[in-house]
Write an enzyme that holds these catalytic residues in place. Structure first.
Site, PDB file in Angstrom:
ATOM      1  N   LYS A 184      31.349  42.781  29.588  1.00  0.00           N
ATOM      2  CA  LYS A 184      31.032  43.933  30.438  1.00  0.00           C
ATOM      3  C   LYS A 184      29.932  44.798  29.793  1.00  0.00           C
ATOM      4  O   LYS A 184      29.481  44.524  28.686  1.00  0.00           O
ATOM      5  CB  LYS A 184      32.313  44.721  30.732  1.00  0.00           C
TER       6      LYS A 184
HETATM    7  C1  PLP Z   1      36.263  41.785  34.502  1.00  0.00           C
HETATM    8  C2  PLP Z   1      36.809  42.196  35.808  1.00  0.00           C
HETATM    9  C3  PLP Z   1      38.112  42.682  35.952  1.00  0.00           C
HETATM   10  C4  PLP Z   1      39.120  42.624  34.854  1.00  0.00           C
HETATM   11  O1  PLP Z   1      38.786  43.356  33.738  1.00  0.00           O
HETATM   12  P1  PLP Z   1      39.733  43.236  32.452  1.00  0.00           P
HETATM   13  O2  PLP Z   1      39.323  44.387  31.598  1.00  0.00           O
HETATM   14  O3  PLP Z   1      39.449  41.911  31.836  1.00  0.00           O
HETATM   15  O4  PLP Z   1      41.132  43.347  32.935  1.00  0.00           O
HETATM   16  C5  PLP Z   1      38.523  43.174  37.174  1.00  0.00           C
HETATM   17  N1  PLP Z   1      37.681  43.164  38.229  1.00  0.00           N
HETATM   18  C6  PLP Z   1      36.420  42.685  38.150  1.00  0.00           C
HETATM   19  C7  PLP Z   1      35.543  42.736  39.357  1.00  0.00           C
HETATM   20  C8  PLP Z   1      35.958  42.163  36.939  1.00  0.00           C
HETATM   21  O5  PLP Z   1      34.721  41.643  36.875  1.00  0.00           O
END
Ligand code: PLP
Length: 386
Positions: A184
């Protein structure tokens, strides 16, 4: 051709993050304590919200948002199918039903004009996902939610830096959940943050994230003597801890620098790809600030003699890592079989699932890296052009 593979993503971790982690390890306090609070405070300032609550994932934040609002078996929750599995999985965890609404052609966000036809007396909530970092049409979604008495929980996993009509994402709805997963915009390895401006919601989320233990119980016993706690709800083990927060504190300080570098890369790609007839780029509204999480190209398969997967494999063979965000959840076995979906039930999402490719977009890329990616993508696509 390059000799070294260019990964789809690589986090940019500096000496500051490393030293803060070591400092945490040496301090004797490694679980949830002052560094988690420090990161939360930094996040509150960055978003401009009243409360940020550190969690071990964004998934946990969406789940807690549903729990905090009493979503239960038999309820229906509307969301986009064009998302990561987590968004809908947490609805299923509660025994509620995931109701998918098709997406917009221009930016692949939930199509707000199709939400209302899916609302019935069982509908309790909407989970919009700001795909790739482009905020959804929140004014319209809020208007629908208000008229039908629905709660909104935003999945802002892609959207930390985003604004909608001047307002920072994280302040728009009662609950917004962010991700610090390794790929992210900023990372703590694994981690998440939920934001709210509501005192009661914040108190509830804090209680739910750590076993449903009442903090007020501690106060009752005062500072002297043994401090008892009370379990007031069977809560969850979702707390962020200080080793994670140590990384997050320094990632957050670099967030705008990272964003600016991704913006340069975004523009370099735009220049290369806007000429190609075989590709459609997503559009960007001028009422928003895009968080620039993903650079997505859509292949015009009608003009190509190869599938997306064949083209992707060819790009990877040229040592460029790529991703697919996403294959619509309604064509994944669990959701397809449980709800009896056919691909064409959600035609836009179904079509996009076969056409999207995400290209590397991260601040550690050099201009040479970006030019190499552009060159590889253009040459592979030209090779398969009809
Ligand atoms: C990465 C992601 C998540 C989950 O995030 P985590 O921190 O791994 O739980 C949820 N929604 C979207 C759209 C994502 O890309």
């Amino acid at each position: 051709m390059r000799t070294e593979f260019l990964p789809f993503h690589r986090p940019l971790i500096g000496i500051e993050e490393i030293e803060e982690v070591v400092d945490t390890l040496r301090s004797g306090w490694i679980t949830t304590a002052s560094k988690t609070r420090q990161f939360e405070e930094g996040f509150e300032r960055y978003i401009g919200c009243k409360y940020a609550i550190g969690l071990n994932s964004c998934t946990a934040g969406i789940h807690l948002g549903l729990v905090a609002n009493g979503i239960k078996q038999g309820d229906e929750v509307i969301t986009t199918p064009f998302t990561f599995a987590a968004t809908a999985n947490v609805i299923e965890h509660l025994g509620a039903r995931s109701v998918f609404v098709d997406i917009r052609r221009d930016n692949l966000n939930i199509d707000e004009s199709k939400i209302e036809e899916k609302i019935n007396p069982m509908t309790k909530a909407i989970i919009p996902v700001h795909f790739a970092g482009h905020p959804c049409e929140m004014d319209k979604i809020k208007d629908i939610a208000d008229r039908h008495n629905l709660i909104i929980i935003e999945d802002a996993a892609h959207a930390i830096e985003a604004r909608y009509k001047g307002q920072k994402v994280g302040n728009i709805s009662d609950i917004t959940s962010f991700s610090f997963y390794a790929t992210k915009n900023i990372t703590t390895g694994e981690g998440g943050m939920v934001t709210t401006n509501n005192d009661k919601t914040a108190e509830l989320l804090r209680m739910l994230r750590l076993h449903g233990i009442s903090k007020d119980a501690w106060k009752r016993y005062g500072m002297e003597g043994y401090q008892h706690w009370d379990t007031i709800y069977p809560g969850y083990k979702y707390n962020m801890f200080d080793i994670q927060a140590a990384i997050g504190i320094h990632q957050l300080k670099k967030i705008e620098r990272f964003w600016n570098r991704r913006k340069e890369i975004f523009h370099m790609y735009d220049e290369q790809f806007s000429q190609l007839d075989e590709i459609t780029l997503l559009s960007m509204s001028n009422e928003i600030r895009h968080a620039l999480h993903l650079y997505v190209i859509m292949l015009n398969l009608e003009g190509l003699k190869a599938t997306r997967d064949e083209i992707m494999n060819e790009i990877q063979r040229m040592k460029v890592g790529v991703g697919v965000h996403f294959r619509s959840l309604h064509i994944h076995p669990y959701y397809r079989d449980k709800y009896g979906y056919k691909g064409d039930d959600l035609p836009v999402a179904n079509n996009a699932s076969q056409r999207v490719i995400s290209l590397p977009l991260y601040p550690g890329m050099s201009n040479d890296d970006v030019n190499y990616v552009s060159h590889v993508v253009c040459s592979v696509i030209r090779r398969y052009s009809l």
